[in-house]
Write an enzyme that holds these catalytic residues in place. Structure first.
Site, PDB file in Angstrom:
ATOM      1  N   LYS A 145      68.176  34.428   3.742  1.00  0.00           N
ATOM      2  CA  LYS A 145      67.271  33.352   3.326  1.00  0.00           C
ATOM      3  C   LYS A 145      67.786  32.596   2.108  1.00  0.00           C
ATOM      4  O   LYS A 145      67.514  31.401   1.946  1.00  0.00           O
ATOM      5  CB  LYS A 145      65.878  33.930   3.043  1.00  0.00           C
ATOM      6  CG  LYS A 145      65.243  34.632   4.236  1.00  0.00           C
ATOM      7  CD  LYS A 145      65.114  33.689   5.417  1.00  0.00           C
ATOM      8  CE  LYS A 145      64.422  34.340   6.604  1.00  0.00           C
ATOM      9  NZ  LYS A 145      65.261  35.305   7.310  1.00  0.00           N
ATOM     10  N   GLU A 303      61.740  26.037  10.196  1.00  0.00           N
ATOM     11  CA  GLU A 303      60.359  26.206   9.753  1.00  0.00           C
ATOM     12  C   GLU A 303      60.161  25.601   8.367  1.00  0.00           C
ATOM     13  O   GLU A 303      61.026  25.709   7.496  1.00  0.00           O
ATOM     14  CB  GLU A 303      59.981  27.683   9.755  1.00  0.00           C
ATOM     15  CG  GLU A 303      60.209  28.341  11.112  1.00  0.00           C
ATOM     16  CD  GLU A 303      59.419  29.620  11.287  1.00  0.00           C
ATOM     17  OE1 GLU A 303      58.735  30.041  10.333  1.00  0.00           O
ATOM     18  OE2 GLU A 303      59.481  30.179  12.387  1.00  0.00           O
ATOM     19  N   GLU A 316      62.677  28.564   6.546  1.00  0.00           N
ATOM     20  CA  GLU A 316      63.762  29.354   7.121  1.00  0.00           C
ATOM     21  C   GLU A 316      64.156  28.744   8.453  1.00  0.00           C
ATOM     22  O   GLU A 316      63.473  27.853   8.977  1.00  0.00           O
ATOM     23  CB  GLU A 316      63.337  30.816   7.328  1.00  0.00           C
ATOM     24  CG  GLU A 316      62.196  30.990   8.312  1.00  0.00           C
ATOM     25  CD  GLU A 316      61.778  32.446   8.458  1.00  0.00           C
ATOM     26  OE1 GLU A 316      62.431  33.317   7.879  1.00  0.00           O
ATOM     27  OE2 GLU A 316      60.783  32.698   9.163  1.00  0.00           O
ATOM     28  N   ASN A 318      65.048  30.119  12.304  1.00  0.00           N
ATOM     29  CA  ASN A 318      65.132  31.239  13.237  1.00  0.00           C
ATOM     30  C   ASN A 318      66.164  30.905  14.302  1.00  0.00           C
ATOM     31  O   ASN A 318      66.022  29.919  15.032  1.00  0.00           O
ATOM     32  CB  ASN A 318      63.767  31.515  13.874  1.00  0.00           C
ATOM     33  CG  ASN A 318      62.805  32.108  12.868  1.00  0.00           C
ATOM     34  OD1 ASN A 318      63.154  33.025  12.136  1.00  0.00           O
ATOM     35  ND2 ASN A 318      61.600  31.576  12.802  1.00  0.00           N
ATOM     36  N   ARG A 320      67.029  31.804  17.271  1.00  0.00           N
ATOM     37  CA  ARG A 320      66.687  32.424  18.555  1.00  0.00           C
ATOM     38  C   ARG A 320      65.574  31.638  19.217  1.00  0.00           C
ATOM     39  O   ARG A 320      65.049  30.680  18.649  1.00  0.00           O
ATOM     40  CB  ARG A 320      66.212  33.859  18.323  1.00  0.00           C
ATOM     41  CG  ARG A 320      65.063  33.931  17.305  1.00  0.00           C
ATOM     42  CD  ARG A 320      64.400  35.270  17.251  1.00  0.00           C
ATOM     43  NE  ARG A 320      63.510  35.421  16.119  1.00  0.00           N
ATOM     44  CZ  ARG A 320      62.277  34.952  16.038  1.00  0.00           C
ATOM     45  NH1 ARG A 320      61.774  34.263  17.052  1.00  0.00           N
ATOM     46  NH2 ARG A 320      61.523  35.162  14.974  1.00  0.00           N
TER      47      ARG A 320
END
Length: 519
Positions: A145, A303, A316, A318, A320
């Protein structure tokens, strides 16, 4: 590119069927067989697209899942061994060896487990297989992060004022006081709310940092934590992106994920509620800018937190497929798993940005085995009856079967109910109707609780933020059920069972053999 909800008569139910589909002129992807390194509803969902594309499927399972639907639905299955069911699914070397042994060309990680593990992605590539996701270096960059937010800031994506770890708690505390409270402490290598806490003032900082670091070490093997300014009553907005690995990237609009409990999303929707068009465009552009700068390949989600003042900050990325990806599929008609496979095969993005169009509104509810009236404790049991809502624009993503045991071996999420409508109000009404038709007997679930959230005046008004559940805890509490209402509910449930219907309607012998004749 802007989005505005079309009028009701412009809503196309055919864009929100069980698996979205659109005309395809591309050559078939070169994968003959794909191993799905996951289980449950996401494994079943990935299998569905693979079957449509004529690609063979390989399931993996621990012995506790030997008769699970994702195993029964695969062309081939491989048993994983491990000290626990979760440990077996985290054994990357065993999974890769299984894929090689069964002749798979590629591995799809789904979400959770090893889906954002850079080491696993590297193992897959080193074995000569295709990882259906970004490359290991990108996963490592975005999985940390601290490095992710530094990368975002360097490429013009707004980040919240923060305090980075230095190893010196006194210096950490001094810098925290400089930027002000409240602060949100986060795990550098974390996600899913683990290692996260809100610090209201300087007096609580040291103990909160110690606890967060300990939790981060336990869950992620990395005790580093950082702090950022806590935006009070923030909204959680995320943007679905696709990248081709060469710097080309597009967005598939945004999702609203603000309704959460203990940092875990429970209801998601697309598009976001009451989001001004200009702000939507700005947030989506920032997500594409980040994906393009990272030369991101495959599907990912950027996000953001959004304050009441309209300022938004990178949270962050993701790397996936998301749990809530179906709501994006419902409004765009694009099958994200198909897009993942095509990008992994080098066929590029599914369409240019100007051709990505959103229709209507979609809502997803996470159905969990838990007891809302007992502090949301995880529930166990066996599925004695499963009644699935039917209708156009309804997807019930699940891997349940009658008689299936629900244990504490895995995450309590059992299924996802995804419903689309012409606009947000229509989608909410349709979702409430579908929740009313959904019946899972034999294990406690949060179905009634989700219905109360959806029907809450503040939810309907789009007054959403991440503290929604706690702020409205009293009005969302279960309503007491009087004895007469309980008895009526039990009678209705019993009459829905075949054994009771048989007792009520069948004619006993010898009258059944005699037929309609009477003397």
């Amino acid at each position: 590119m802007s989005h505005s909800a079309p009028p009701r008569d412009a809503f196309r139910l055919d864009a929100a069927l069980d698996v979205p589909s659109e005309p395809r002129t591309r050559a078939p992807v070169p994968f003959r067989r794909v191993l799905i390194a996951n289980r449950g509803e996401i494994a079943v969902r990935i299998q569905r697209t693979l079957r449509q594309m004529g690609i063979g499927t390989v399931a993996v399972f621990h012995r506790v899942d030997a008769d699970a639907p994702h195993v029964a639905g695969a062309d081939e299955s491989v048993e994983l061994v491990g000290d626990s069911a979760v440990a077996a699914h985290l054994d990357g070397a065993q999974i890769v060896a299984s894929a090689v042994a069964c002749g798979a060309d590629a591995i799809h990680p789904g979400y959770g487990f090893l889906s954002e593990n850079a080491g696993f992605a590297r193992q897959v590539a080193e074995a000569g297989l295709t990882f259906i996701g970004p490359d290991a270096d990108t996963i490592a960059l975005m999985g940390d992060k601290i490095s992710a937010r530094q990368f975002a800031e360097a490429h013009g994506v707004p980040v919240a004022p923060s305090v980075m770890p230095t190893g010196d708690l006194d210096a950490f505390a001094a810098e925290a006081e400089r930027i002000g409270f409240p602060l949100l402490i986060k795990a550098a290598a974390g996600g899913g709310g683990k290692g996260m806490s809100i610090v209201p003032d300087a007096g609580a900082l040291r103990e909160a940092a110690r606890i967060a670091s300990s939790e981060a070490q336990r869950y992620f093997g990395d005790g580093r934590v950082y702090a950022e300014v806590y935006v009070e009553r923030p909204r959680h907005i995320e943007v679905q992106v696709l990248g081709d690995g060469t710097g080309g990237a597009i967005h598939l609009f945004e999702r609203e994920c603000s309704v959460q409990r203990r940092f875990q999303k429970i209801i998601e929707e697309a598009p976001a509620a009451r989001l001004p068009v200009a702000l939507r465009d700005e947030i989506c552009a920032a997500a594409v800018r980040l994906a393009s700068a990272a030369r991101y390949k495959n599907a990912g989600t950027v996000e953001f937190i959004l304050g009441a003042d309209g300022r938004f900050f990178f949270l962050e990325m993701n790397t996936r497929l998301q749990v809530e990806h179906p709501v994006t599929e419902m409004i765009t008609g694009i099958d994200l798993v198909r897009a993942q496979l095509e990008i992994a095969a080098g066929q590029g993005l599914p369409a240019p940005q100007q051709e990505i169009v959103a229709h209507g509104h979609a809502v997803e509810c996470r159905i969990c085995a838990e007891a809302p009236d007992r502090g949301f404790l995880p529930a166990t049991g066996a599925v004695r009856h499963l009644g699935v809502p039917q209708g156009a624009a309804i997807r019930f993503e699940n891997a349940l079967r009658q008689g299936q045991k629900i244990t504490a071996d895995f995450d309590p999420m059992l299924a996802k109910l995804v419903v689309a409508g012409a606009d947000r109000g229509d989608a909410i009404d349709r979702t409430l109707s579908a929740l009313g038709e959904l019946a899972i007997l034999g294990v406690e679930t949060n179905v009634d609780y989700l219905a109360r959230v959806l029907d809450h005046p503040a939810f309907r008004a789009g007054d959403l933020h991440t503290a929604f559940v706690s702020e409205h805890a009293d009005s969302l509490a279960p309503r007491p059920l009087d004895a007469a209402a309980r008895d009526r509910a039990l009678i209705v449930a019993a009459l829905g069972q075949r054994i009771f219907q048989t007792l009520v309607t069948d004619v006993p012998e010898p009258h059944a053999s005699i037929g309609a004749w009477r003397n």
